[in-house]
Design a protein around this motif. Structure first.
Motif, PDB file in Angstrom:
ATOM      1  N   PRO A 147       0.839  -1.332  -0.148  1.00 29.84           N
ATOM      2  CA  PRO A 147       0.317   0.084  -0.016  1.00 29.84           C
ATOM      3  C   PRO A 147       1.011   1.216   0.274  1.00 29.84           C
ATOM      4  O   PRO A 147       0.867   1.955  -0.246  1.00 29.84           O
ATOM      5  N   VAL A 148       1.649   1.454   0.439  1.00 24.47           N
ATOM      6  CA  VAL A 148       2.855   2.500   0.203  1.00 24.47           C
ATOM      7  C   VAL A 148       3.814   2.382  -1.143  1.00 24.47           C
ATOM      8  O   VAL A 148       4.140   3.654  -1.429  1.00 24.47           O
ATOM      9  N   GLY A 153       5.772   4.226  -6.273  1.00 23.96           N
ATOM     10  CA  GLY A 153       5.810   3.759  -7.526  1.00 23.96           C
ATOM     11  C   GLY A 153       5.645   5.118  -8.678  1.00 23.96           C
ATOM     12  O   GLY A 153       6.172   5.472  -9.452  1.00 23.96           O
ATOM     13  N   PHE A 154       4.426   5.101  -8.549  1.00 28.65           N
ATOM     14  CA  PHE A 154       3.651   5.607  -9.464  1.00 28.65           C
ATOM     15  C   PHE A 154       3.797   6.749  -9.269  1.00 28.65           C
ATOM     16  O   PHE A 154       3.988   8.141 -10.144  1.00 28.65           O
ATOM     17  N   VAL A 155       3.485   7.709  -8.527  1.00 31.74           N
ATOM     18  CA  VAL A 155       3.886   9.097  -8.187  1.00 31.74           C
ATOM     19  C   VAL A 155       5.720   9.382  -9.087  1.00 31.74           C
ATOM     20  O   VAL A 155       5.968  10.095  -9.721  1.00 31.74           O
ATOM     21  N   LEU A 156       6.569   8.175  -8.223  1.00 25.08           N
ATOM     22  CA  LEU A 156       8.059   8.687  -9.047  1.00 25.08           C
ATOM     23  C   LEU A 156       8.164   8.177 -10.265  1.00 25.08           C
ATOM     24  O   LEU A 156       8.359   8.874 -10.978  1.00 25.08           O
ATOM     25  N   ALA A 161       9.054  10.855 -15.264  1.00 25.92           N
ATOM     26  CA  ALA A 161       8.778  10.661 -16.248  1.00 25.92           C
ATOM     27  C   ALA A 161       8.948  12.278 -17.035  1.00 25.92           C
ATOM     28  O   ALA A 161       8.961  12.750 -17.818  1.00 25.92           O
ATOM     29  N   VAL A 162       8.012  12.863 -16.549  1.00 23.80           N
ATOM     30  CA  VAL A 162       7.681  14.474 -16.648  1.00 23.80           C
ATOM     31  C   VAL A 162       9.212  15.610 -16.118  1.00 23.80           C
ATOM     32  O   VAL A 162       9.646  16.463 -17.114  1.00 23.80           O
TER      33      VAL A 162
END
Length: 230
Positions: A147-148, A153-156, A161-162
C-alpha cells in the motif's frame, strides 16, 4: 465392701473416678465449608484461613451454596461475586479527574473526525472499491509494504517522466516544463495542508484506511484458517 465399679453406668472400674478428656471440637466442625477446605482440622482452635482466635461465627450460607462450595470452591466464589457490584466499585474508585485536578476532556478523542474518516475509507467507492478494501487487497497481493510502495512507485514514475521531458526540445519540453511547475506547486500546497490544522483531512483517512485494511486482512486469514473459505 465397696463395689469395684462405683459408677458402672458412667465409667469403668479402671478409670479410678477420672473421666477421659473429651475429644476437642475445633472451629472446623461448625464451618459450613469445611468439606471443601484443604486446611480443615477437627482439632484446630484457630482458623487457618482467617487466622482468628477464637474463630469467627460461621457465615450465613444457603444449603445450595454450601454444597457448591464443598464441590468446587472456585466456582462457588465466582457465583457469589456480583460483577455489577465489582464494576460499580471500580467506577467509584476510578479517578474522575486527571493529576492536575482537571475534568477529563473527551474532545481529545475527536469522535467527529474519526467517525467521518472511518465512514469515508469504509463506504466511499473509489474506482469500484473503497480505500480500506484497496489497502487489504494490496497487502494480500503484494505484502505489507504494497500500500505504500505501489502509490510511491506511480508518483516517482510520473514525476520522473515529467522531469526528464523538460529536456526534450520543442513543444513537448515546454509542456513538460509547465507540468513540472504545476507538480511542484501542488506538492508544496499538499505539504502546507498536511502541516496545517486541517491536515487531518488527508492524514486521518489514510491512517484509518491502513488500520481497517489490516483488520480486513486479519479477518480473511482467520476465516480461511477456521472454515477453509477463500
Amino acid at each position: 465392701m465397696a463395689p469395684l465399679n462405683k459408677n458402672s453406668a458412667d465409667e469403668p472400674w479402671w478409670a479410678d473416678g477420672q473421666r477421659a478428656e473429651p475429644t476437642p471440637v475445633g472451629c472446623c466442625s461448625v464451618c459450613p465449608v469445611a468439606s471443601g477446605c484443604p486446611l480443615r482440622s477437627q482439632t484446630a482452635v484457630r482458623c487457618a484461613v482467617t487466622g482468628d482466635q477464637p474463630p469467627p461465627p460461621p457465615p450465613v450460607i444457603t444449603p445450595d451454596l454450601a454444597e457448591a462450595v464443598a464441590q468446587d470452591p472456585a466456582m462457588a466464589m465466582a457465583e457469589t461475586v456480583s460483577w455489577a457490584d465489582v464494576t460499580a466499585a471500580v467506577a467509584e474508585q476510578a479517578h474522575s479527574r486527571d493529576g492536575d485536578g482537571n475534568d477529563p476532556d473527551w474532545g481529545r478523542l475527536q469522535p467527529v473526525r474519526n467517525l467521518l474518516s472511518i465512514a469515508v475509507v469504509s463506504f466511499l467507492p473509489v474506482g469500484g472499491t473503497t480505500a480500506a478494501r484497496w489497502v487489504a487487497d494490496s497487502i494480500t497481493s503484494g505484502g505489507i509494504t504494497a500500500p505504500v510502495l505501489t502509490p510511491l512507485g506511480f508518483v516517482l514514475a510520473g514525476t520522473g517522466a515529467v522531469f526528464l521531458g523538460q529536456l526534450v526540445p520543442g513543444f513537448p519540453g515546454f509542456v513538460c516544463e509547465l507540468a513540472w511547475k504545476a507538480l511542484a506547486l501542488t506538492g508544496r500546497g499538499l505539504v502546507r495542508l498536511v502541516r496545517s490544522p486541517h491536515g487531518w483531512i488527508i492524514t486521518r483517512p489514510a491512517l484509518w484506511a491502513a488500520g481497517i485494511g489490516v483488520l480486513i486482512v486479519s479477518w480473511r486469514a482467520a476465516t480461511h484458517f477456521l472454515t477453509g473459505a477463500s
